[in-house]
Write a protein that holds these residues in place. Structure first.
Motif, short mmCIF file in Angstrom:
data_model
loop_
_atom_site.label_atom_id
_atom_site.label_comp_id
_atom_site.label_asym_id
_atom_site.label_seq_id
_atom_site.Cartn_x
_atom_site.Cartn_y
_atom_site.Cartn_z
N LEU A 154 33.53 15.21 64.18
CA LEU A 154 33.10 16.00 63.03
C LEU A 154 34.32 16.56 62.31
O LEU A 154 35.17 17.20 62.93
N ASP A 155 34.40 16.33 61.01
CA ASP A 155 35.54 16.78 60.21
C ASP A 155 35.51 18.30 60.04
O ASP A 155 34.59 18.85 59.45
N LEU A 156 36.52 18.96 60.57
CA LEU A 156 36.64 20.41 60.44
C LEU A 156 37.75 20.82 59.48
O LEU A 156 38.13 21.98 59.42
N SER A 157 38.27 19.86 58.72
CA SER A 157 39.37 20.18 57.81
C SER A 157 38.89 20.94 56.57
O SER A 157 39.70 21.52 55.85
N GLN A 158 37.58 20.93 56.32
CA GLN A 158 36.99 21.63 55.18
C GLN A 158 35.99 22.67 55.68
O GLN A 158 35.41 22.51 56.76
N PRO A 159 35.76 23.72 54.90
CA PRO A 159 34.73 24.70 55.29
C PRO A 159 33.36 24.02 55.36
O PRO A 159 33.07 23.09 54.62
#
Length: 179
Positions: free
Chosen positions: A163-168
């Protein structure tokens, strides 16, 4: 034909004004009771999300707010404590701690220790449920619309690679049971 006008005596005017004042006072009392109920009784609960036993969805549990504790820390403490219902499962790995948080408008930045990542049991469903149990619990608050997750003050791409956590992240209705 002229219409008959009724002229009130001063005593009648006083009585009429007294009745109007009493009606206005009664309406004000009911309005204040309504505000009190909506602001203090209904909002005295936290919404925290936990995994269903089949690990397919998140389900809401309500918890009482302790007015003496920090609201944002209390949400994570409730998530860490796990569900009260035996039909639900915990989503937070052992040893996880919320080190600090920062609110930037409608965004909350949550800084966790490495245990959230290192002690995670893995799997795409597990990662999704962990992250969104946090995100959905915080965005259940009116003042929070987005959540950013940091580990030891650093941006991470994901917890365990799925899961991409680089963005809010925003509230995820699709993961909540019954949606």
């Amino acid at each position: 034909m002229a219409a008959n006008k009724t002229i009130l005596s001063p005593a009648q005017k006083r009585k009429l004004l007294l009745v109007l004042r009493l009606l206005l006072l009664t309406a004000a009392v009911f309005y204040l009771l309504f505000l009190f109920y909506n602001n203090f009784s209904a909002d005295n609960k936290l919404a925290v999300y936990f995994s269903t036993k089949d690990a397919n969805y998140l389900r809401l549990e309500e918890r009482e707010i302790d007015q003496d504790k920090d609201l944002y820390l209390q949400i994570f403490e409730e998530l860490k404590a796990g569900p009260e219902s035996s039909e639900l499962g915990g989503t937070i790995p052992d040893g996880s701690q919320l080190l600090e948080y920062e609110i930037e408008g409608e965004l909350i930045v949550l800084n966790f220790n490495r245990a959230l990542k290192d002690n995670h049991w893995g799997g795409s469903a597990g990662e999704l449920l962990t992250v969104y149990s946090i995100v959905n619990s915080y965005t259940a608050l009116d003042q929070i619309q987005k959540v950013r997750i940091l580990i030891e003050g650093e941006e991470v791409e994901s917890l365990v690679g799925h899961l991409d956590l680089s963005q809010p992240l925003m509230y995820n209705q699709k993961l909540t049971e019954g949606s």
